[in-house]
Design a protein around this motif. Structure first.
Motif, PDB file in Angstrom:
ATOM      1  N   SER A  12      31.896  84.488  60.085  1.00 61.32           N
ATOM      2  CA  SER A  12      32.431  84.892  58.627  1.00 61.32           C
ATOM      3  C   SER A  12      33.328  83.970  58.147  1.00 61.32           C
ATOM      4  O   SER A  12      33.734  84.346  56.853  1.00 61.32           O
ATOM      5  N   GLN A  69      25.647  86.819  53.718  1.00 66.32           N
ATOM      6  CA  GLN A  69      26.529  86.164  54.238  1.00 66.32           C
ATOM      7  C   GLN A  69      27.686  85.733  53.414  1.00 66.32           C
ATOM      8  O   GLN A  69      28.101  84.697  53.070  1.00 66.32           O
ATOM      9  N   ILE A  84      31.922  92.385  55.689  1.00 68.49           N
ATOM     10  CA  ILE A  84      31.124  91.210  55.957  1.00 68.49           C
ATOM     11  C   ILE A  84      29.592  91.599  55.526  1.00 68.49           C
ATOM     12  O   ILE A  84      29.038  92.545  56.100  1.00 68.49           O
TER      13      ILE A  84
END
Length: 504
Positions: free
Chosen positions: A48, A312, A307
């Protein structure tokens, strides 16, 4: 017929041995095995770092975790400005579920009992509002409204040990009677939530259950083995590791041995409660596949990084309040300032193996809980969906449970590589139980690995609510791993309590 004819001795490895290997190659099975686990969380954190940032609108309250405690908090905050984030792609946590051909099955906690009238009114009120329970004045208990999910007591359980069947995991009936007599004085005193237990009994939290029992009656190896099973089933560890208060509560929180207490177990287990809560709250404020990666103090509360696993990207949000209902071991990564509060917690990893099988080769009726005492002490036996309700398509779901020692948590990383061997060994154990080879009748196997499934209520664990010593007024903790017994009622109460603390 000798049941052990269905077992290949070389295949009857214990789960701890299987998990120690990176990859078992030998297997006889040829059907699909699906594994669900949050083991890859660490890899997601690293990955991430390259995700783009996106600021989203401020929120008054953020709930971290979509298990029973987080969803209970969401119910109490209905019509308020809040957002709930859950890492998994489904709500539920250790009360999760899955389905196959429209048939649901539990992948975690899977039952509860009717509630006595002296249990905590806040939880009872919420469950009544969710249309789950109703008070029956003639029995003075809170009963479940969906009667089709009540398990018939004559089909409740059966124990298989050393090639033989018996009624109870404690083999000596006289010893079991002695144990119940020891627990009898505490019936009506072991309420839920445990924060309401009279302080006069709290000293039992300081010693182990085994020490308590051996001070009152003679015990032997068979008795201890059975008592260990009871404690592992609800608390994740044996009678040497669990506190006396936890053990007394197990036997005395309801009048199991003098009255018929309703046993409630829907096919999806305690995910039934999650579905009711989700319907009550609405889906708009409940985000799955969203992982909290950082909490930082800010001028007006907290700035939180979230996240978004599917998109994404990292969402950044300003919040005033936080209810942290996620697993506390993750605090060292997310909010290190609070991590020391939970440093002494010890967790029992669990693994659930659900097998979808053809109904025809198995007995027409089944027991709900099939307790098994084998050389693999982590194997707890299985739940048979036939005792809950007939499934469609002539299929039946057998859900096997493994309770592991805390030292094996890191070995769960090997579940994916060893999924075929895990399925094979589990099927052979259940084949031995039925005296019928199950392997050729299996359609699919689902494996759920939970590394921090259950906080172990060891001596000294209870009555240390970390909210009383938290460093930030507007960050409160919910969940059974906040010095509570790992029970549904406790989880619900923790979510309600967290909301009440924020409201002051």
């Amino acid at each position: 017929m000798n049941r052990r004819e269905f077992v290949k001795t070389t295949s009857l490895l214990t789960l701890p041995v299987i998990l120690k290997s990176c990859n078992w190659l030998a297997t006889d099975i040829n059907f699909d095995v699906k594994v669900s686990s949050d083991i890859g969380t660490g890899h997601l954190l690293l990955k991430s770092k390259d995700f783009p940032l996106q600021r989203i609108s401020p929120v008054e309250t953020l709930i971290v975790g979509g298990g029973i405690s987080g969803m209970s908090a969401a119910c109490k905050l209905k019509n308020n400005d809040f957002l709930l984030c859950e890492l998994s792609d489904n709500l539920g946590g250790s009360s999760s579920a899955d389905s196959f051909n429209g048939n649901f099955f539990s992948q975690g906690a899977h039952y509860d009992y009717a509630y006595p009238k002296n249990y905590g009114p806040e939880v009872l009120s919420l469950l009544e509002e969710l249309n789950i329970i109703e008070f029956l004045p003639w029995t003075e208990t809170w009963s479940f409204k969906d009667h089709q999910h009540l398990i018939k007591h004559r089909r409740k359980n059966q124990c298989y040990s050393d090639g033989n069947f018996r009624h109870d995991v404690i083999p000596n009936e006289e010893q079991k009677k002695q144990l119940i007599n020891i627990m009898e004085p505490y019936i009506d005193e072991m309420v839920l939530p445990t924060r309401l237990i009279d302080p006069a009994y709290q000293h039992f939290n300081d010693i182990s259950l085994l020490d308590f029992v051996t001070g009152k009656m003679p015990v032997d190896e068979g008795f201890i083995r059975g008592l260990d099973y009871y404690m592992k089933d609800d608390y994740g560890a044996g009678c040497k590791q669990v506190s006396a208060l936890a053990g007394i509560h197990y036997f005395a929180c309801r009048p199991y041995y003098s009255e018929s207490v309703e046993l409630f177990s829907p096919p999806e287990g305690n995910h039934y409660f999650i579905k009711k809560m989700k319907r009550f709250v609405g889906e708009e404020q409940l985000l799955t596949s969203h992982m909290i990666s950082a909490i930082n103090k800010s001028k007006n509360g907290f700035e939180v990084q979230i996240i978004d696993v599917k998109q994404q990207l990292i969402k950044v949000v300003q919040v005033k309040n936080i209810i942290y209902a996620g697993q506390k071991h993750a605090l060292k990564y997310i909010y290190p300032e609070a991590a020391p509060l939970f440093r002494e917690n010890t967790y029992a990893p669990w693994m659930v193996v659900n097998m979808v099988v053809s109904d025809s080769p198995l007995p027409a009726v089944g027991y709900w809980q099939n307790e098994m005492l084998t050389e693999d002490e982590s194997f707890m036996g299985f739940v048979d969906s036939r005792s809950q309700q007939p499934t469609s398509n002539g299929q039946r779901i057998l859900s096997a449970y493994y309770c592991l020692t805390p030292s094996l948590r890191t070995d769960l990383v090997n579940v994916e590589n060893n999924k075929m061997k895990i399925a094979e060994v589990t099927i052979r154990r259940i084949s031995e139980y039925f005296g019928v080879s199950v392997a050729e009748h299996v359609h699919k196997v689902f494996i759920k690995a939970m590394g921090h499934a259950m906080p172990i209520p060891s001596p000294g664990y209870l009555f240390k609510d970390k909210n009383n010593i938290r460093t930030e007024k507007n960050l409160v903790f919910a969940g059974v791993d906040n010095s509570r017994l790992p029970l549904l009622f406790e989880a619900i109460d923790s979510g309600i309590t967290a909301v009440n603390l924020l409201k002051g």
